[in-house]
Design an enzyme around this catalytic site. Structure first.
Site, mmCIF file in Angstrom:
data_model
loop_
_atom_site.group_PDB
_atom_site.id
_atom_site.type_symbol
_atom_site.label_atom_id
_atom_site.label_comp_id
_atom_site.label_asym_id
_atom_site.label_seq_id
_atom_site.Cartn_x
_atom_site.Cartn_y
_atom_site.Cartn_z
ATOM 1 N N GLU A 1 0.839 -1.198 0.000
ATOM 2 C CA GLU A 1 0.000 0.000 0.000
ATOM 3 C C GLU A 1 0.874 1.248 0.000
ATOM 4 O O GLU A 1 2.039 1.204 0.429
ATOM 5 C CB GLU A 1 -0.885 -0.030 1.268
ATOM 6 C CG GLU A 1 -1.824 1.152 1.388
ATOM 7 C CD GLU A 1 -2.907 0.947 2.462
ATOM 8 O OE1 GLU A 1 -2.814 -0.007 3.251
ATOM 9 O OE2 GLU A 1 -3.850 1.756 2.489
ATOM 10 N N ASN B 1 -12.435 -1.175 -0.992
ATOM 11 C CA ASN B 1 -11.715 -1.784 0.131
ATOM 12 C C ASN B 1 -12.367 -1.380 1.446
ATOM 13 O O ASN B 1 -12.664 -0.197 1.656
ATOM 14 C CB ASN B 1 -10.255 -1.305 0.157
ATOM 15 C CG ASN B 1 -9.543 -1.694 1.445
ATOM 16 O OD1 ASN B 1 -9.178 -2.858 1.643
ATOM 17 N ND2 ASN B 1 -9.354 -0.736 2.354
ATOM 18 N N GLU B 2 -12.600 -2.328 2.314
ATOM 19 C CA GLU B 2 -13.170 -2.058 3.639
ATOM 20 C C GLU B 2 -14.272 -1.000 3.546
ATOM 21 O O GLU B 2 -14.246 0.007 4.263
ATOM 22 C CB GLU B 2 -12.063 -1.666 4.643
ATOM 23 C CG GLU B 2 -11.092 -2.796 4.874
ATOM 24 C CD GLU B 2 -10.200 -2.658 6.108
ATOM 25 O OE1 GLU B 2 -10.196 -1.604 6.763
ATOM 26 O OE2 GLU B 2 -9.500 -3.648 6.427
ATOM 27 N N TYR C 1 -6.742 -9.340 11.154
ATOM 28 C CA TYR C 1 -5.397 -9.138 11.700
ATOM 29 C C TYR C 1 -5.282 -9.800 13.066
ATOM 30 O O TYR C 1 -6.251 -9.859 13.826
ATOM 31 C CB TYR C 1 -5.117 -7.633 11.855
ATOM 32 C CG TYR C 1 -4.843 -6.946 10.529
ATOM 33 C CD1 TYR C 1 -3.561 -6.958 9.984
ATOM 34 C CD2 TYR C 1 -5.845 -6.301 9.821
ATOM 35 C CE1 TYR C 1 -3.287 -6.333 8.773
ATOM 36 C CE2 TYR C 1 -5.580 -5.675 8.605
ATOM 37 C CZ TYR C 1 -4.302 -5.695 8.090
ATOM 38 O OH TYR C 1 -4.030 -5.085 6.891
ATOM 39 N N GLU D 1 -5.985 -9.306 3.420
ATOM 40 C CA GLU D 1 -5.185 -8.635 4.457
ATOM 41 C C GLU D 1 -5.153 -9.542 5.674
ATOM 42 O O GLU D 1 -6.201 -9.834 6.262
ATOM 43 C CB GLU D 1 -5.768 -7.264 4.819
ATOM 44 C CG GLU D 1 -5.585 -6.239 3.716
ATOM 45 C CD GLU D 1 -5.978 -4.821 4.104
ATOM 46 O OE1 GLU D 1 -5.875 -4.461 5.293
ATOM 47 O OE2 GLU D 1 -6.392 -4.074 3.191
ATOM 48 N N GLN E 1 2.135 -6.219 5.394
ATOM 49 C CA GLN E 1 2.346 -5.854 4.021
ATOM 50 C C GLN E 1 3.773 -6.204 3.622
ATOM 51 O O GLN E 1 4.614 -6.359 4.494
ATOM 52 C CB GLN E 1 2.112 -4.373 3.830
ATOM 53 C CG GLN E 1 0.685 -3.935 4.188
ATOM 54 C CD GLN E 1 0.367 -2.504 3.738
ATOM 55 O OE1 GLN E 1 1.173 -1.812 3.142
ATOM 56 N NE2 GLN E 1 -0.837 -2.039 4.072
HETATM 57 O O1 AHR Z 1 -2.957 -2.658 6.174
HETATM 58 C C1 AHR Z 1 -3.274 -1.473 6.833
HETATM 59 C C2 AHR Z 1 -4.748 -1.119 6.739
HETATM 60 O O2 AHR Z 1 -5.511 -2.069 7.420
HETATM 61 C C3 AHR Z 1 -5.348 -1.106 5.360
HETATM 62 O O3 AHR Z 1 -5.125 0.076 4.688
HETATM 63 C C4 AHR Z 1 -6.799 -1.292 5.632
HETATM 64 O O4 AHR Z 1 -7.467 -1.938 4.566
HETATM 65 C C5 AHR Z 1 -6.825 -2.094 6.914
HETATM 66 O O5 AHR Z 1 -7.679 -1.544 7.853
#
Ligand code: AHR
Length: 490
Positions: free
Chosen positions: A25, A172-173, A239, A295, A344
Site C-alpha cells: 500500500e 476496500n473495507e 489481523y 489482508e 504488508q
Molecule cells: O494494512 C493497513 C490497513 O488495514 C489497510 O489500509 C486497511 O485496509 C486495513 O484496515
C-alpha cells in the site's frame, strides 16, 4: 509421542499459488523507499525498483501483489499517478501519516514492478470516493487493445500494448475507511460499479467484492445474497492484534502470556474461513465463488520513535509462527480460499522485508514463506496430527499445527509448527500411499522474540533439519519448541 497420519492417496483441493500472495500500500515506507526508490537513486535499481527487494521477492516466488491499498485505495484517483512525473499532482496521504504523496509510483510503475517480479497484478479499485466512470476508465487504460481515449493515453505514456490484469477488487473495507457503508448499500453499489469493469479482448477479469471485517457474518450473508452472482470472490480481512484497548502490544518486548494470546488469536482464522465459507456455499451451490484473505498478519504498536502513521514494526519468531499457522490454515481450506495477501510486503505491519536506506533484511516471516513455497500449486492431501492443549487457561492452543501437499513430481511436502515455548515433541508419522526414500528439511527456530536487525541480519534464518528419520510406516520426527519446520519426502 504424537501420532501424525498423512494419506497421500486422498488428494483434496489444489493449493493455489496465490495463497502465498502479498499486499503493498501507499503507506509509510512500503512503496516509497521499500520498493520504489526512483531511477536516480544511489540504491541499485531497475526502472526505480530496488534490485535487492525484487530479487528477494522472486526467490520466494511471489505469485500476486495487491495494490494500491488498503484504505488508500478508496482515496486514490489513478489519473493522478500517470504521465510525466514532474506533472503529477503532489497531495496529502490523509490516511497514513499526513505525508506528501507525489504520485511518482502509479499504474505504469506498478505494472513494471509486477513484470520484474513475474507475478500477477491485483489492483484494488476506488468505490468509496471514486466515480463509476473513473473505475471504467482505469480498466480501459490498463487492458483495452484498440482505438479508445484510454488506450491512446496509455500509448502516449509509453505503453502501446495493453497490460494483462486478472484480479480487480471493487472497493476496500467499505464497511469502514471505504465509506462506512451498510452491507445492503455496498452490495447495490458493487452491482453497479462492477458492471463497468469490462473484459476487453481476451483479458478476463476475476471480480472481487469487498468482504467482511473479521467475524461480521451478516456482511457476508447480505452481500452474497444480493450480489453473489456478480462476483468471482469476496475478500476477508483479519489481523492478529495481541493487545487490547490502548496498546496493541510490542513487537519484540512481550511476555509468554502474550506469545500464547497471539497464537490463540491467529488460530481464529480457521473459524473465520470455515464460517464465511459455509455462508458463501449456501448461496453458491456450484462452488464458484472464492474467498480471498487479502489482508492478514500481526498488528503491534509501531517501533518506538517511528511515525505512528507508518505502521513500521519488527518481526520475531512469534511472527514466524503466526505466518506458519495462517499458511497451514489457508492450505487446509484451499477448496474455498483461493488467494491470501499478507499485510504488508515491506516495512509495514508483518513485513517479509525491512529496509533502512540501502540496507535490507529478511524477517523470520520471509523465511517461512520461503520454506512453504513448495506448497504453491501442489495438491493438499488428507492429514491429521494428534495434539495436546498448551498455553494458558484463557489462551489455550494446540501444541502442533501442520499441513501437507503433494506436488506435480509426486514429492510430499510437510510443514509443521511447534507452538510450545519449552517442549519438544516426537512425532510418529504414518504416510499412506508413499514409501519415503529421501528426506530433506529446513527448520526456523530461536528464542520467542529472536529477530533480525540491520546490524545482525542473520540472527534468525533457516538451517538444515536433521531430527528425522525413515521409520517402518513413515517417519520419526522430533521438533524443538518455538519452531517452524518444512520437510520434503521423495
Ligand atoms: O494494512 C493497513 C490497513 O488495514 C489497510 O489500509 C486497511 O485496509 C486495513 O484496515
Amino acid at each position: 509421542m504424537a501420532k501424525y497420519v498423512i494419506n497421500t492417496l486422498n488428494r483434496k483441493s489444489k493449493i493455489n499459488r496465490e495463497i502465498y500472495g502479498h499486499f503493498s500500500e501507499h503507506l509509510g515506507r512500503c512503496i516509497y523507499e521499500g520498493i520504489y526508490v526512483g531511477e536516480d537513486s544511489s540504491i541499485p535499481n531497475t526502472n526505480g525498483m530496488r534490485n535487492d527487494v525484487v530479487e528477494a521477492l522472486k526467490k520466494i516466488k511471489i505469485p500476486v501483489l495487491r495494490w494500491p491499498g488498503g484504505c488508500f485505495a478508496d482515496e486514490y484517483h489513478w489519473m493522478d499517478g500517470i504521465g510525466p512525473k514532474e506533472q503529477r499532482k503532489k497531495m496529502i496521504n490523509t490516511h497514513w501519516g499526513g505525508v506528501v504523496e507525489d504520485n511518482s509510483f502509479g499504474t505504469d510503475e506498478f505494472m513494471e514492478l509486477c513484470r520484474q517480479l513475474d507475478c500477477e497484478p491485483y489492483v484494488n479499485g476506488n468505490l468509496g470516493s471514486g466515480t463509476v466512470k473513473e473505475m471504467q476508465d482505469w480498466i480501459e487504460y490498463m487492458t483495452f487493445d484498440g482505438i479508445s481515449p484510454m488506450a491512446e493515453l496509455r500509448a502516449k505514456n509509453g505503453r502501446k500494448e495493453p497490460y494483462k490484469l486478472k484480479y480487480f477488487c471493487v472497493g476496500n473495507e467499505n464497511w469502514g475507511c471505504g465509506g462506512n457503508m451498510r452491507p445492503e448499500f455496498y452490495a447495490d453499489m458493487y452491482r453497479r460499479y462492477q458492471t463497468y469493469v469490462r473484459n476487453y479482448g481476451d483479458n478476463k477479469i476475476y471480480k472481487i467484492a469487498c468482504g467482511p471485517n473479521s467475524d461480521d457474518y451478516n456482511w457476508t450473508e447480505t452481500l452474497v445474497k444480493i450480489a453473489g452472482r456478480f462476483m468471482d470472490a469476496l475478500s476477508l480481512h483479519y489481523y492478529t492484534v495481541p493487545g487490547i484497548w490502548k496498546s496493541k502490544g510490542s513487537a519484540t518486548n512481550f511476555t509468554e502470556e502474550e506469545w500464547y494470546i497471539t497464537l490463540f488469536k491467529t488460530l481464529k482464522m480457521d473459524e473465520l474461513v470455515t464460517r464465511h465459507g459455509a455462508i458463501i456455499r449456501r448461496y453458491d451451490p456450484d462452488n464458484r465463488i472464492g474467498l480471498i484473505v487479502d489482508e492478514w498478519g500481526t498488528w503491534y504498536d509501531v517501533e518506538p520513535g517511528t511515525n505512528p502513521g507508518f505502521l513500521y514494526q519488527q518481526n520475531t519468531m512469534r511472527d514466524a509462527l503466526v505466518a506458519g499457522i495462517n499458511l497451514n490454515i489457508f492450505n487446509k481450506h484451499s477448496d474455498i480460499v483461493v488467494m491470501a495477501n499478507i499485510a504488508q510486503t515491506v516495512n509495514v505491519l508483518q513485513a517479509v522485508i525491512l529496509t533502512e536506506g540501502e540496507k535490507m533484511l529478511l524477517t523470520p516471516t520471509y523465511h517461512v514463506f520461503d520454506m512453504y513455497k513448495e506448497h504453491q500449486d501442489a495438491e493438499l492431501v488428507e492429514s491429521f496430527i494428534e495434539t495436546k492443549t498448551i498455553g494458558t487457561d484463557k489462551n489455550a492452543v494446540p501444541n502442533l499445527h501442520e499441513s501437507a501437499s503433494v506436488d506435480a513430481d509426486g514429492k510430499l511436502h510437510i510443514t509443521l509448527c511447534n507452538l510450545s515455548l519449552d517442549e519438544s515433541y516426537r512425532i510418529e508419522t504414518e504416510i499412506i500411499g508413499k514409501k519415503p526414500e529421501n528426506l530433506s528439511g529446513r527448520i526456523l527456530t530461536g528464542k520467542m522474540n529472536a529477530h533480525n536487525t540491520f546490524d545482525s541480519p542473520e540472527n534468525v534464518k533457516p538451517v538444515a533439519f536433521d531430527k528425522m528419520s525413515i521409520a517402518q510406516n513413515g517417519l520419526d520426527i522430533e521438533i524443538p519448541p518455538v519452531s517452524v519446520v518444512s520437510i520434503t519426502v521423495e
